[in-house]
Motif scaffolding. Structure first.
Motif, short mmCIF file in Angstrom:
data_model
loop_
_atom_site.label_atom_id
_atom_site.label_comp_id
_atom_site.label_asym_id
_atom_site.label_seq_id
_atom_site.Cartn_x
_atom_site.Cartn_y
_atom_site.Cartn_z
N LEU A 202 -4.14 2.83 1.85
CA LEU A 202 -2.89 3.46 1.42
C LEU A 202 -3.10 4.96 1.46
O LEU A 202 -4.02 5.47 0.81
CB LEU A 202 -2.55 3.04 -0.01
CG LEU A 202 -1.83 1.72 -0.19
CD1 LEU A 202 -1.78 1.36 -1.66
CD2 LEU A 202 -0.42 1.80 0.37
N THR A 203 -2.29 5.65 2.22
CA THR A 203 -2.35 7.11 2.27
C THR A 203 -1.05 7.64 1.68
O THR A 203 0.03 7.35 2.19
CB THR A 203 -2.55 7.62 3.72
OG1 THR A 203 -3.77 7.06 4.22
CG2 THR A 203 -2.62 9.13 3.76
N LEU A 204 -1.20 8.35 0.58
CA LEU A 204 -0.03 8.86 -0.13
C LEU A 204 0.00 10.38 -0.07
O LEU A 204 -1.05 11.03 -0.07
CB LEU A 204 -0.06 8.41 -1.60
CG LEU A 204 -0.17 6.91 -1.86
CD1 LEU A 204 -0.19 6.63 -3.35
CD2 LEU A 204 0.94 6.14 -1.18
N GLN B 180 -2.93 0.37 7.72
CA GLN B 180 -2.79 1.59 6.92
C GLN B 180 -1.32 1.79 6.61
O GLN B 180 -0.47 1.71 7.51
CB GLN B 180 -3.34 2.79 7.67
CG GLN B 180 -3.24 4.08 6.85
CD GLN B 180 -3.67 5.32 7.62
OE1 GLN B 180 -3.88 5.29 8.81
NE2 GLN B 180 -3.81 6.43 6.90
N LEU B 181 -1.02 2.02 5.34
CA LEU B 181 0.35 2.32 4.91
C LEU B 181 0.39 3.80 4.53
O LEU B 181 -0.47 4.27 3.78
CB LEU B 181 0.73 1.48 3.69
CG LEU B 181 0.62 -0.04 3.84
CD1 LEU B 181 0.95 -0.73 2.53
CD2 LEU B 181 1.53 -0.53 4.93
N ASN C 76 13.91 3.35 7.07
CA ASN C 76 14.36 4.73 6.88
C ASN C 76 13.28 5.76 7.23
O ASN C 76 13.46 6.95 7.00
CB ASN C 76 14.82 4.95 5.43
CG ASN C 76 16.07 4.16 5.11
OD1 ASN C 76 16.89 3.91 5.99
ND2 ASN C 76 16.21 3.75 3.86
N GLY C 77 12.15 5.28 7.75
CA GLY C 77 11.08 6.18 8.16
C GLY C 77 10.26 6.74 7.01
O GLY C 77 9.48 7.67 7.18
N LYS C 78 10.42 6.17 5.81
CA LYS C 78 9.68 6.67 4.65
C LYS C 78 8.35 5.95 4.46
O LYS C 78 7.52 6.36 3.66
CB LYS C 78 10.52 6.51 3.38
CG LYS C 78 11.73 7.42 3.37
CD LYS C 78 12.51 7.27 2.09
CE LYS C 78 13.64 8.29 2.03
NZ LYS C 78 14.34 8.22 0.76
N LEU C 79 8.16 4.85 5.18
CA LEU C 79 6.92 4.08 5.13
C LEU C 79 6.45 3.88 6.56
O LEU C 79 7.19 3.34 7.39
CB LEU C 79 7.17 2.73 4.45
CG LEU C 79 6.07 1.67 4.57
CD1 LEU C 79 4.78 2.13 3.89
CD2 LEU C 79 6.53 0.35 3.96
N LYS C 80 5.26 4.36 6.85
CA LYS C 80 4.69 4.17 8.18
C LYS C 80 3.57 3.14 8.06
O LYS C 80 2.80 3.17 7.11
CB LYS C 80 4.15 5.48 8.73
CG LYS C 80 5.25 6.49 9.01
CD LYS C 80 4.67 7.79 9.57
CE LYS C 80 5.74 8.80 9.88
NZ LYS C 80 6.40 9.36 8.74
N VAL C 81 3.50 2.24 9.04
CA VAL C 81 2.48 1.21 9.05
C VAL C 81 1.69 1.32 10.34
O VAL C 81 2.27 1.31 11.42
CB VAL C 81 3.12 -0.21 8.93
CG1 VAL C 81 2.05 -1.28 8.96
CG2 VAL C 81 3.96 -0.33 7.67
N LYS C 82 0.37 1.45 10.20
CA LYS C 82 -0.51 1.44 11.38
C LYS C 82 -1.38 0.20 11.27
O LYS C 82 -2.06 0.02 10.26
CB LYS C 82 -1.42 2.68 11.38
CG LYS C 82 -0.70 3.97 11.63
CD LYS C 82 -1.70 5.12 11.64
CE LYS C 82 -1.01 6.45 11.87
NZ LYS C 82 -1.94 7.57 11.79
N GLY C 83 -1.33 -0.64 12.29
CA GLY C 83 -2.16 -1.84 12.26
C GLY C 83 -1.32 -3.09 12.10
O GLY C 83 -0.17 -3.15 12.53
N ASN C 84 -1.88 -4.08 11.43
CA ASN C 84 -1.28 -5.41 11.31
C ASN C 84 -0.17 -5.42 10.25
O ASN C 84 -0.42 -5.45 9.05
CB ASN C 84 -2.38 -6.41 10.94
CG ASN C 84 -1.90 -7.84 10.94
OD1 ASN C 84 -0.74 -8.13 10.68
ND2 ASN C 84 -2.80 -8.75 11.23
#
Length: 129
Positions: free
Chosen positions: A41-43, A75-76, A99-107
C-alpha cells in the motif's frame, strides 16, 4: 510509536490496529488463507509525502512500513484520506478506482482480497474493494 505508524498519516492507527489483530493466530491464519498475496500500500498524505507499507498475507501475516517498494503481488496507490475512508467502509474501492483515485499495479484479484482482512479485524464495517 510502533514500526507501522508514520507521523502525518491518518492510516497509521489502522495499520497498528491490524498489527494488533494479527497477533491472534486465528485471525492471522484466516488473513493468509483469504488473501494469499503480498500487498504493498503506497499512500500519499495531504502534505504530499509518500509512505509504503508491505502487508504479507502470503507467508507470515505481517505488516511493515518500507522505504522502497519490494516485489509484491499487487500494489495499491492512493491518498491517505481515501484509504482511511476505504478501510472504514465509507468509500468504495471500485468507485475510487474508476475515478482514478486508486491505482492498482499487479494482480487486481489479489487487491479485492484485502477486503476480507478488514472484515476480520472485527468491529469495523468492511472495506469494499
Amino acid at each position: 510509536m510502533s514500526d507501522v505508524e508514520v507521523d502525518g498519516f491518518n492510516a497509521s492507527p489502522l495499520f497498528k490496529e491490524l498489527v494488533t489483530a494479527l497477533q491472534d493466530d486465528g485471525v492471522r491464519q484466516k488473513a493468509i488463507k483469504g488473501v494469499k498475496a503480498v500487498l504493498v500500500l503506497t499512500l500519499k498524505n495531504k502534505e504530499g509525502k509518500e509512505q509504503s507499507w508491505i502487508l504479507d498475507f502470503k507467508n507470515d501475516g505481517s505488516i511493515k512500513k518500507v522505504d522502497s517498494i519490494p516485489k509484491s503481488d499487487v500494489q495499491l496507490i492512493l491518498k491517505d484520506a481515501d484509504f482511511v475512508k476505504l478501510a472504514n467502509g465509507k468509500a468504495n474501492g471500485q468507485k475510487l478506482f474508476m475515478n482514478g483515485k486508486l491505482k492498482v499495479k499487479g494482480n487486481m484479484m489479489k487487491a479485492t482480497a484485502l477486503e476480507s482482512v478488514f472484515k476480520s479485524v472485527g468491529g469495523r464495517p468492511s472495506a469494499k474493494l
